[in-house]
Design an enzyme around this catalytic site. Structure first.
Site, short mmCIF file in Angstrom:
data_model
loop_
_atom_site.label_atom_id
_atom_site.label_comp_id
_atom_site.label_asym_id
_atom_site.label_seq_id
_atom_site.Cartn_x
_atom_site.Cartn_y
_atom_site.Cartn_z
N ASP A 11 0.86 -1.20 0.00
CA ASP A 11 0.00 0.00 0.00
C ASP A 11 0.89 1.24 0.00
O ASP A 11 0.84 2.07 0.91
CB ASP A 11 -0.95 0.01 1.21
CG ASP A 11 -0.19 0.03 2.55
OD1 ASP A 11 -0.79 0.52 3.54
OD2 ASP A 11 0.97 -0.41 2.60
N ASP A 16 6.88 1.22 1.98
CA ASP A 16 6.66 0.25 0.89
C ASP A 16 7.60 0.56 -0.27
O ASP A 16 8.19 -0.35 -0.87
CB ASP A 16 5.21 0.33 0.39
CG ASP A 16 4.17 0.16 1.46
OD1 ASP A 16 4.01 1.06 2.29
OD2 ASP A 16 3.53 -0.90 1.50
N HIS A 242 9.61 0.31 8.15
CA HIS A 242 9.02 -0.96 8.59
C HIS A 242 9.02 -2.03 7.49
O HIS A 242 9.42 -3.17 7.71
CB HIS A 242 7.56 -0.73 9.04
CG HIS A 242 7.41 0.29 10.11
ND1 HIS A 242 7.47 -0.01 11.46
CD2 HIS A 242 7.18 1.62 10.03
CE1 HIS A 242 7.30 1.09 12.16
NE2 HIS A 242 7.12 2.10 11.34
N ASP A 243 8.54 -1.66 6.31
CA ASP A 243 8.28 -2.66 5.26
C ASP A 243 9.55 -3.26 4.67
O ASP A 243 9.49 -4.29 3.98
CB ASP A 243 7.45 -2.04 4.13
CG ASP A 243 6.02 -1.77 4.57
OD1 ASP A 243 5.36 -0.92 3.92
OD2 ASP A 243 5.56 -2.38 5.55
O1 RIB Z 1 2.66 0.01 10.82
C1 RIB Z 1 3.52 0.15 9.71
C2 RIB Z 1 2.82 -0.24 8.45
O2 RIB Z 1 1.73 0.65 8.23
C3 RIB Z 1 3.71 -0.13 7.20
O3 RIB Z 1 3.36 -1.13 6.28
C4 RIB Z 1 3.38 1.23 6.65
O4 RIB Z 1 3.53 1.29 5.22
C5 RIB Z 1 1.92 1.35 7.01
O5 RIB Z 1 1.18 0.71 6.00
CA CA Z 2 2.87 -0.58 3.96
#
Ligand code: RIB
Ligand code: CA
Length: 321
Positions: A11, A16, A242-243
């Site tokens: 997303d 991402d 994070h991703d």
């Molecule tokens: O909590 C982090 C996630 O939420 C990641 O995937 C970021 O892109 C959001 O979608």
């Molecule tokens: Ca994401």
């Protein structure tokens, strides 16, 4: 060594974008498709951003549109973190995509590709799990035909969108519950590690210096950095991407330590809606499906690898301009 075959469901989304850049520039994968889902932004935006990213990186990876809404939950899109476009920049932006979205729904495409190559496809899920849950509803045997699922989502330690729930799972807890109950071989990268997956001041400087202005990669990451609560609080000096964690683990599993745990998702309305709970008792009942949960990471090595990827992406985009 044949390259691992991936479908990336996402997303985009600033992190991402970093995860896709890491996957593409690593050379470790055959990325067969990118599927977009509503999450950080509405579906039309996440599709446009996925196309923009895939084109800007010089690939011809097909992009498919998926779920326009979660299975049940409805929420306000978190424009505060990703902007109204879902990939807002502090300056230069990526060039508009030259291609259109591929025909067909993402869920059907995931099911078709996995069925065409049982045991071969790794699913990388970086947003709410709606598309995968729909694919499993269409084809319940899919769980046994996927090579494995690696996903960013959840958190044993706690949440970010609420005190207990992480955004990807909170946005569609019912989808996450369907996926985790399916018995699919899965490795979870939750906030337990991804909150610590930040790049630092030196990394940001190295990215900024990668190419002469305009440097849209640096400007896009700068936007995300300026909206990071942890950076604003002074806890870290750069954004948690994070991703990138699931992708980095596929490239180098030594970057993380995992533990096999039964993980459940809270789907009852209330303050724990979307929470992920792990039963860490050594005598936990055997009947619960277990997944591997990442609990520790080597942050400096991860940050170096992610920054290398962002620098390479900045150079490729500058050369394609
Ligand atoms: O909590 C982090 C996630 O939420 C990641 O995937 C970021 O892109 C959001 O979608
Ligand atoms: Ca994401």
């Amino acid at each position: 060594m044949p390259r691992r075959r991936l479908i990336i469901d996402c997303d985009p989304g600033h992190d991402d974008f970093a995860a896709i850049a890491l996957a593409v520039t690593s050379g470790a994968f055959d990325i067969e498709a990118i599927t977009a889902v509503c999450g950080n932004a509405p579906l039309d935006r996440t599709v446009a951003n996925a196309l923009t990213i895939a084109d800007a990186l010089g690939t011809s990876i097909p992009v498919y549109a998926g779920a326009v809404a979660p299975l049940l939950h409805r929420y306000e899109f978190p424009a505060a973190f990703h902007g109204v476009t879902g990939l807002d920049s502090a300056g230069a932006t990526l060039p508009p995509p030259r291609r259109a979205v591929a025909p067909g729904h993402a869920a059907l495409e995931i099911a078709a590709r996995v069925n065409a190559a049982p045991g071969e496809i790794t699913l990388v899920v970086l947003g709410p799990m709606t598309n995968l849950a729909l694919a499993l509803a269409l084809d319940p045997d899919l769980a046994s035909k996927v090579r494995e699922l690696v996903f960013m989502g959840g958190g044993i330690v706690g949440g970010n969108v609420t005190a207990r729930a992480e955004f990807n799972v909170w946005a569609d807890p019912e989808a996450a519950a369907i996926v985790l109950r399916s018995g699919i071989k899965a490795t979870m990268f939750g906030l337990d590690v991804t909150n610590r997956a930040f790049i630092d001041t030196d990394d940001l400087a190295r990215l900024r210096a990668a190419v002469p202005a305009p440097n849209p990669v640096a400007d896009i990451i700068q936007f995300y950095t300026e909206r990071s609560g942890d950076v604003a609080a002074g806890r870290v000096h750069g954004p948690s991407l994070h991703d990138t964690c699931p992708v980095a683990w596929l490239i180098d599993p030594t970057l993380f330590q995992t533990e096999s745990l039964p993980v459940t998702v809270e789907t009852s309305p209330g303050p724990r809606y979307g929470a992920t709970d792990a039963d860490r008792r050594t005598w936990a009942p055997d009947h619960l499906p277990r997944i591997d949960v990442a609990l520790e990471l080597d942050r400096p090595r991860l940050a170096a690898r992610v920054t290398d990827a962002l620098v390479e992406a900045a150079k490729r985009i500058a050369n394609n301009a």
